[in-house]
Design a protein around this motif. Structure first.
Motif, short mmCIF file in Angstrom:
data_model
loop_
_atom_site.label_atom_id
_atom_site.label_comp_id
_atom_site.label_asym_id
_atom_site.label_seq_id
_atom_site.Cartn_x
_atom_site.Cartn_y
_atom_site.Cartn_z
N GLN A 30 55.23 36.51 -48.37
CA GLN A 30 54.33 37.35 -47.58
C GLN A 30 53.71 36.56 -46.43
N CYS A 31 53.36 35.30 -46.67
CA CYS A 31 52.81 34.44 -45.61
C CYS A 31 53.83 34.27 -44.49
N ALA A 32 55.08 34.03 -44.87
CA ALA A 32 56.14 33.86 -43.87
C ALA A 32 56.34 35.14 -43.06
N GLN A 33 56.32 36.28 -43.72
CA GLN A 33 56.49 37.56 -43.02
C GLN A 33 55.33 37.82 -42.08
N ASN A 34 54.11 37.49 -42.52
CA ASN A 34 52.94 37.68 -41.66
C ASN A 34 53.03 36.81 -40.41
N ALA A 35 53.49 35.58 -40.56
CA ALA A 35 53.65 34.68 -39.40
C ALA A 35 54.68 35.23 -38.44
N ARG A 36 55.82 35.69 -38.96
CA ARG A 36 56.89 36.27 -38.14
C ARG A 36 56.35 37.49 -37.37
N PHE A 40 55.99 37.72 -33.23
CA PHE A 40 56.71 38.76 -32.51
C PHE A 40 55.74 39.69 -31.78
N SER A 41 54.57 39.93 -32.35
CA SER A 41 53.60 40.82 -31.72
C SER A 41 53.04 40.24 -30.42
N ILE A 42 53.06 38.92 -30.29
CA ILE A 42 52.58 38.28 -29.04
C ILE A 42 53.76 37.77 -28.21
N ASN A 43 54.93 38.33 -28.47
CA ASN A 43 56.16 38.03 -27.72
C ASN A 43 56.53 36.55 -27.73
N GLN A 44 56.34 35.92 -28.88
CA GLN A 44 56.73 34.53 -29.05
C GLN A 44 57.84 34.46 -30.09
N PRO A 45 58.74 33.48 -29.95
CA PRO A 45 59.81 33.34 -30.94
C PRO A 45 59.32 32.62 -32.19
N LEU A 46 60.02 32.85 -33.27
CA LEU A 46 59.80 32.11 -34.50
C LEU A 46 60.77 30.93 -34.46
N VAL A 47 60.25 29.73 -34.46
CA VAL A 47 61.08 28.53 -34.37
C VAL A 47 61.08 27.84 -35.73
N TYR A 48 62.29 27.56 -36.20
CA TYR A 48 62.41 26.92 -37.51
C TYR A 48 63.71 26.12 -37.59
#
Length: 68
Positions: A30-36, A40-48
């Motif tokens: 759930q923490c990972a999904q919240n971060a994603r 995305f809501s601020i138009n930034q990519p998820l980098v991993y």
């Protein structure tokens, strides 16, 4: 122009140190999904870093770019 920053805070229902392994795994997902969702809501990519060692940037539209 004013940049209003809004912070959202919450209180966890259960301390992670007192969770059983199944609860802890669900909480981590759930923490990972919240971060994603936030990125995305601020138009930034998820980098991993993927298991194959490549660093990637994942975008809201599903595009995945290999960074390194």
């Amino acid at each position: 122009m004013t940049n209003d920053v809004q912070y959202q805070t919450g209180k966890m229902v259960k301390d992670p140190r007192k969770m059983n392994p199944k609860e802890r795994i669900q909480w981590q997902k759930q923490c990972a999904q919240n971060a994603r969702d936030y990125l995305f809501s601020i138009n930034q990519p998820l980098v991993y870093k993927r298991p194959d060692g490549h660093t990637v940037a994942e975008y809201k539209n599903g595009q995945i770019l290999v960074v390194r």
